[in-house]
Design a protein around this motif. Structure first.
Motif, PDB file in Angstrom:
ATOM      1  N   CYS A 265       0.825  -1.213   0.000  1.00 46.46           N
ATOM      2  CA  CYS A 265       0.000   0.000   0.000  1.00 46.46           C
ATOM      3  C   CYS A 265       0.859   1.263   0.000  1.00 46.46           C
ATOM      4  O   CYS A 265       0.513   2.275  -0.627  1.00 46.46           O
ATOM      5  N   MET A 266       1.987   1.230   0.717  1.00 38.73           N
ATOM      6  CA  MET A 266       2.892   2.376   0.719  1.00 38.73           C
ATOM      7  C   MET A 266       3.435   2.651  -0.679  1.00 38.73           C
ATOM      8  O   MET A 266       3.566   3.816  -1.086  1.00 38.73           O
ATOM      9  N   ILE A 267       3.757   1.592  -1.409  1.00 40.98           N
ATOM     10  CA  ILE A 267       4.241   1.783  -2.778  1.00 40.98           C
ATOM     11  C   ILE A 267       3.142   2.383  -3.644  1.00 40.98           C
ATOM     12  O   ILE A 267       3.396   3.265  -4.482  1.00 40.98           O
ATOM     13  N   GLN A 268       1.897   1.934  -3.444  1.00 39.59           N
ATOM     14  CA  GLN A 268       0.787   2.521  -4.195  1.00 39.59           C
ATOM     15  C   GLN A 268       0.658   4.008  -3.895  1.00 39.59           C
ATOM     16  O   GLN A 268       0.446   4.834  -4.801  1.00 39.59           O
ATOM     17  N   ALA A 269       0.785   4.371  -2.623  1.00 37.59           N
ATOM     18  CA  ALA A 269       0.731   5.795  -2.253  1.00 37.59           C
ATOM     19  C   ALA A 269       1.913   6.552  -2.831  1.00 37.59           C
ATOM     20  O   ALA A 269       1.770   7.692  -3.305  1.00 37.59           O
ATOM     21  N   ALA A 270       3.092   5.940  -2.805  1.00 37.31           N
ATOM     22  CA  ALA A 270       4.285   6.593  -3.346  1.00 37.31           C
ATOM     23  C   ALA A 270       4.143   6.858  -4.841  1.00 37.31           C
ATOM     24  O   ALA A 270       4.629   7.874  -5.353  1.00 37.31           O
ATOM     25  N   ASN A 271       3.453   5.958  -5.551  1.00 32.49           N
ATOM     26  CA  ASN A 271       3.182   6.205  -6.970  1.00 32.49           C
ATOM     27  C   ASN A 271       2.428   7.515  -7.165  1.00 32.49           C
ATOM     28  O   ASN A 271       2.760   8.325  -8.041  1.00 32.49           O
ATOM     29  N   LEU A 272       1.404   7.710  -6.347  1.00 35.69           N
ATOM     30  CA  LEU A 272       0.587   8.925  -6.469  1.00 35.69           C
ATOM     31  C   LEU A 272       1.397  10.173  -6.130  1.00 35.69           C
ATOM     32  O   LEU A 272       1.302  11.199  -6.811  1.00 35.69           O
ATOM     33  N   LEU A 273       2.205  10.093  -5.063  1.00 35.51           N
ATOM     34  CA  LEU A 273       3.011  11.243  -4.663  1.00 35.51           C
ATOM     35  C   LEU A 273       4.095  11.543  -5.695  1.00 35.51           C
ATOM     36  O   LEU A 273       4.411  12.710  -5.953  1.00 35.51           O
ATOM     37  N   ALA A 274       4.671  10.499  -6.286  1.00 38.12           N
ATOM     38  CA  ALA A 274       5.698  10.707  -7.307  1.00 38.12           C
ATOM     39  C   ALA A 274       5.115  11.429  -8.514  1.00 38.12           C
ATOM     40  O   ALA A 274       5.746  12.331  -9.087  1.00 38.12           O
ATOM     41  N   GLU A 275       3.924  11.039  -8.916  1.00 44.12           N
ATOM     42  CA  GLU A 275       3.264  11.719 -10.035  1.00 44.12           C
ATOM     43  C   GLU A 275       3.023  13.190  -9.706  1.00 44.12           C
ATOM     44  O   GLU A 275       3.221  14.068 -10.540  1.00 44.12           O
ATOM     45  N   ARG A 276       2.606  13.448  -8.487  1.00 46.36           N
ATOM     46  CA  ARG A 276       2.274  14.812  -8.078  1.00 46.36           C
ATOM     47  C   ARG A 276       3.515  15.696  -7.987  1.00 46.36           C
ATOM     48  O   ARG A 276       3.466  16.891  -8.313  1.00 46.36           O
ATOM     49  N   THR A 277       4.625  15.140  -7.520  1.00 49.03           N
ATOM     50  CA  THR A 277       5.828  15.941  -7.255  1.00 49.03           C
ATOM     51  C   THR A 277       6.829  15.940  -8.398  1.00 49.03           C
ATOM     52  O   THR A 277       7.839  16.639  -8.326  1.00 49.03           O
TER      53      THR A 277
END
Length: 401
Positions: A265-277
Motif C-alpha cells: 500500500c505504501m508503494i501505491q501511495a508513493a506512486n501517487l506522490l511521485a506523479e504529483r511531485t
C-alpha cells in the motif's frame, strides 16, 4: 574583521566531459545556497573551490563544506604571496599551531599548479620548512609525522593542515529527482544520503498512524529530514496519515501478510506522490534478507506495485555498514530514539517469507483500499527543509563512507 579562506578539492565531476561545466556550476550554486546570509565569496578555478569569509562565519562555512556533496576534501588555509619567504612564514605559522596542539614532528607535502614557480614540488618540500627547522620548532618525520602541512602554489600560495574528508559524489541536483520512503529507522536515511551523493534531488514520504504512533515519532523523522536536507540542498517531507489503511489491513488481511500488504500500500501511495511531485523514481532503504519483508520474493512482490523504478541503494549492505554511514552523517542518534513508527503497528508474529505477486495482488484488491490511499495522499501535509537551516545540532566534522 579578519578574513579566512577555505580550499576544497573537486570530486569525480572532474572526470566529466563536455558537460563538466554544468556540474561545476551546480556545485558553486549549492555552496552559495548553503551559505546564504554568511557573507561568503565563492569561486571555482583549476580544480579547486575557494570560499572566503569573515572569521565570524567560520562555523557556517565549515558546516556547509562538511555537507557539500561533490568534493573529496576541504581545509582552512593560509593564503600568501608566491614567494619562498612568504611560504616559509606561513608554514612556520602552521607548525606553531601544530605544536600548540601537541605535535612534535611534521612533514611537508607540496603541489605546484603554477608551473612558472621556480621550484618544483620536491623543491618546495625541501625549502618550505627552513624556518621551522632553524628554530627547532618541530622535527621532520616523513614516515609517521604528527602533522602534515600542505603547500599548494596556484594564483597564490596556500598553506594548510588538518584537511577534512569530503562527501565525494556528484553535486546534488545533477541526477534527477526521486521520492524517498523515509521512516524513523536507521536504513532509509542512509539510502537517501547515498542517492543524494549520486546527484539526486529528493522529496520524502513518511507514513504515520496517529493516534497509534506518537507525535514524537514524526518529529524524529522531521529531524532526520533536516539532516538530509543539508546534503541535498533541500528536502520536502510529505507526512501521510495511513491509519485508515492500516486498520483496513488488520480487518481484512491474513495476519501473516499484514506487513507485506502495508509495504504494498505504501508503494501505491508513493506512486501517487511521485506523479504529483515530478519524481522519476522511488527510493527505499531495503537490504536483502535483513527482515522478513525483505526476502527476495517479498521484495519482488512490493516492487510489482511500483509504477516507477524502485531503487534500493542498500540492497547489498549489511547492518554494520549501514550503521557506520548513519553515524557518520548524523542520523543514527536520531533513528535510535525509542519512538515506534507505523511499520510496527499490527505487525504479525509469523510474517510470510516467500509471498507470490499474484496472490498478494488478490489480497490487496480484497482490501478495497484504493480510495483510502488516494485520500491519505490528498490530505498529506508537506514541509520543506532548506539547506541552510536545521532543527538539530550538527557538527562540521561529518564522517562519510
Amino acid at each position: 574583521m579578519a578574513s579566512i579562506i577555505y580550499l576544497a578539492k573537486l570530486g569525480e565531476l572532474t572526470l566529466k566531459g563536455s558537460n563538466k561545466a554544468d556540474f561545476e556550476r551546480r556545485l558553486v550554486a549549492n555552496i552559495r545556497r548553503a551559505l546564504v546570509g554568511a557573507g561568503a565569496s565563492v569561486r571555482l578555478q583549476a580544480g579547486r573551490l575557494y570560499v572566503e569569509a569573515d572569521e565570524c562565519a567560520s562555523t557556517a562555512v565549515e558546516g556547509a563544506l562538511a555537507h557539500l556533496v561533490g568534493i573529496t576534501g576541504w581545509a582552512k588555509a593560509r593564503a600568501c604571496d608566491k614567494s619562498l619567504g612568504a611560504i616559509r612564514e606561513a608554514v612556520y605559522g602552521e607548525a606553531l599551531d601544530a605544536k600548540e596542539s601537541g605535535a612534535r614532528t611534521f612533514k611537508i607535502e607540496a603541489r605546484r599548479a603554477d608551473k612558472g614557480f621556480p621550484l618544483d614540488s620536491y623543491g618546495i618540500q625541501r625549502e618550505a620548512p627552513l624556518l621551522v627547522c632553524e628554530r627547532n620548532l618541530l622535527a621532520v618525520d616523513v614516515h609517521r609525522p604528527d602533522a602534515v602541512i600542505t603547500v599548494e602554489v596556484r594564483d597564490r600560495a596556500f598553506v594548510y593542515r588538518n584537511a577534512h574528508k569530503g562527501c565525494r559524489g556528484l553535486p546534488a541536483g545533477t541526477g534527477g529527482k526521486g521520492l524517498l520512503l523515509l521512516s524513523g529507522g536507521i536504513d532509509s536515511p542512509v539510502a537517501g544520503y547515498r542517492m543524494i551523493r549520486r546527484g539526486m534531488r529528493l522529496d520524502a514520504a513518511y507514513f504515520h498512524a496517529f493516534p497509534y504512533t506518537p507525535d514524537e515519532a514524526q518529529r524524529k523523522v522531521e529531524d532526520i529530514a533536516a539532516v538530509l536536507a543539508r546534503f541535498g540542498m533541500s528536502l520536502r517531507l510529505h507526512a501521510v496519515g495511513f491509519t485508515a489503511v492500516q486498520v483496513r489491513i488488520k480487518e481484512r488481511a491474513p495476519e501473516a501478510y499484514r506487513t507485506l500488504l502495508l509495504r504494498y500500500c505504501m508503494i501505491q501511495a508513493a506512486n501517487l506522490l511521485a506523479e504529483r511531485t515530478g519524481a522519476q523514481c522511488l527510493v527505499s532503504g531495503e537490504s536483502l534478507g535483513q527482515v522478513a519483508s525483505q526476502t527476495l520474493e517479498n521484495m519482488t512482490v512490493t516492487e510489482s506495485a511500483a509504477r516507477f523504478p524502485l531503487l534500493r541503494p542498500l540492497v547489498g549492505l549489511d547492518k554494520e555498514e549501514i550503521i557506520e554511514t548513519a553515524k557518520g552523517i548524523g542520523t543514527y542518534g536520531i533513528s535510535i530514539l525509542p519512538y515506534e513508527d507505523c511499520c510496527t503497528l499490527f505487525s504479525p508474529k509469523h510474517p510470510v517469507l516467500r509471498a507470490r505477486a499474484g496472490e498478494t495482488r488478490s489480497l490487496y484488491e480484497a482490501l478495497d483500499a484504493d480510495a483510502l490511499i488516494a485520500e491519505a495522499c490528498e490530505s498529506c501535509e508537506a514541509k520543506r527543509f532548506p539547506a541552510q537551516e536545521s532543527r538539530v545540532a550538527l557538527s562540521g566534522n561529518v564522517r562519510v563512507s
